[in-house]
Enzyme design. Structure first.
Site, PDB file in Angstrom:
ATOM      1  N   ASP A 231      40.182  73.964  18.590  1.00 40.90           N
ATOM      2  CA  ASP A 231      39.475  74.856  17.663  1.00 40.90           C
ATOM      3  C   ASP A 231      39.056  76.132  18.379  1.00 40.90           C
ATOM      4  O   ASP A 231      37.969  76.211  18.893  1.00 40.90           O
ATOM      5  CB  ASP A 231      38.253  74.134  17.095  1.00 40.90           C
ATOM      6  N   GLU A 263      34.525  83.820  13.803  1.00 43.78           N
ATOM      7  CA  GLU A 263      34.766  82.841  12.727  1.00 43.78           C
ATOM      8  C   GLU A 263      33.684  81.782  12.706  1.00 43.78           C
ATOM      9  O   GLU A 263      33.150  81.422  11.661  1.00 43.78           O
ATOM     10  CB  GLU A 263      36.144  82.181  12.916  1.00 43.78           C
ATOM     11  N   ASP A 291      44.319  76.908  11.778  1.00 48.50           N
ATOM     12  CA  ASP A 291      43.067  76.532  12.434  1.00 48.50           C
ATOM     13  C   ASP A 291      43.104  75.035  12.733  1.00 48.50           C
ATOM     14  O   ASP A 291      43.197  74.226  11.815  1.00 48.50           O
ATOM     15  CB  ASP A 291      41.875  76.890  11.528  1.00 48.50           C
TER      16      ASP A 291
END
Ligand SMILES: [Zn+2]
Length: 384
Positions: A231, A263, A291
């Site tokens: 991530d 983000e 993602d």
């Protein structure tokens, strides 16, 4: 297959063979995950520079989109009851205050009707998370005269919550487990302590045209303490490698490769991109967002967003499923979708190391396969 000692994953599309270099991608991942890439930090800046340098090497013009936002951080908020201090998170937007008062357990989620017959004046209301926004819970409690509010998570563990603006009374969240111990009539001290800081974020944009038809995107920032291999170094490296793969292909003349910052703090990079490029955004045929594509949590690849993009992708790869609601709002495709752009989110699920110091391992082959599928989708989208 092995070429000059480089492991490659071969993806065949429309007779064109592209070789995604596992070794090069592994090297990218190693650079990216060397330190947590918290937006605004030196490490995030270095990661952005690395991406920019690699994209320039691949022959792209690289632009940085600079932006700022305010981030608040918890400095050790707490809830103490009967001499026991429980871990608590101040809700972002909560006033920084300590309140000592009696707890009142409100049956329910804190709607106006849940307070019927209760006196919370000068006391700390305890409500359960869910159904209505955090800010609405605080407003209802404040309207009834409460001096503070505790919001109990409705799932195991605690939660990070935000009012989205300045809230009316000090507010903290606690875990479901701790929440179960809170009894009406107990004396408690609620302490909300957060700081605000200005963050300088930076999106990295690789391009060869001023009006792209497709955007491939991934966020490259990570959370505090989390090196963010899956991530989302995984998605960033997939998009970087796609940029390299497409560099000799005319598809790259109609595609932008965008690496979003901020983000994790609330989709700041993608929101600012959409806000500042309204005309460009309107002209897009698709925004594909990657993602967490480096750890196989689900048996099938999760896809979220536009129905026709989902169906198109499904014709290219049967091993996919629709993420539905859970694929709507939780990554950088969301601001594009809100602006009317057809989006598709590529996601292999949330692994146990997500947002932890242990997010250090990814499956390069899985990233390459996912990137290969994205390339096929782009090829299809730009075929006509
Ligand atoms: Zn992410």
């Amino acid at each position: 297959m092995n070429i000059k000692g480089f492991a490659v994953v071969v993806v065949v599309l429309f007779g064109v063979v592209s070789a995604f270099s596992s070794e090069r991608m592994a090297a990218d991942i190693a650079v990216m995950q060397a330190q947590p890439r918290v937006a605004g930090s030196q490490a995030a800046f270095a990661a952005g520079d690395y991406l920019a340098a690699e994209l320039k090497k691949a022959g792209y013009t690289v632009d940085f989109q600079n932006f700022t936002y305010t981030r608040t951080r918890d400095l050790g908020s707490s809830l103490s009851v009967g001499g026991v201090t429980l871990g608590a998170n101040a809700v972002a937007g909560s006033p920084n205050q300590a309140v000592t008062a009696v707890l009142v357990a409100v049956p329910g989620v804190g709607r106006a009707e849940d307070y019927t017959g209760l006196d919370v004046r000068g006391k700390i209301a305890v409500v359960v998370r869910g159904t209505i926004p955090f800010l609405e819970k605080a407003r209802q409690a404040a309207e009834k005269g409460a001096a503070g509010i505790v919001i109990v998570n409705n799932a195991p563990g605690n939660v990070s919550a935000t009012f989205g603006q300045l809230g009316p009374i000090p507010a903290v969240t606690v875990s479901a487990e701790d929440g179960a111990k809170l009894l009406s009539g107990s004396q408690a001290t609620l302490e909300a302590r957060r700081i605000s800081e200005e963050v300088k974020g930076r999106n990295v944009i690789a391009k060869r045209t001023e009006q792209p038809v497709v955007i491939l995107g991934a966020h490259y920032d990570s959370v505090l303490g989390g090196p963010g291999a899956n991530d989302n170094a995984s998605g960033s490296v997939a998009v970087l490698e796609l940029a390299r793969q497409l560099s000799a292909n005319s598809l790259s003349e109609r595609t932008w490769f965008v690496f979003f910052d901020g983000e994790e703090d609330g989709l700041w990079g993608s929101r600012r991109f959409v806000e500042q490029n309204p005309e460009l955004t309107k002209g897009l045929k698709a925004m594909l967002n990657l993602d967490m594509v480096g750890v196989k949590v689900t048996d099938k690849l999760g896809l979220g967003g536009d129905k026709s993009l989902f169906e198109l992708t499904q014709t290219l790869e049967a091993n996919v499923f629709d993420l539905g609601e859970q694929g709507r709002n939780n990554s950088d495709h969301a601001p594009f979708a809100a602006a009317g752009v057809p989006v598709l989110f590529f996601h292999w699920g949330i692994d146990v190391n997500c947002h932890q110091p242990s997010d250090t391992v990814v499956d390069i082959q899985l990233i390459a396969q996912t990137a290969g599928l994205v390339q096929k989708v782009v090829e299809k989208l730009l075929a006509n």
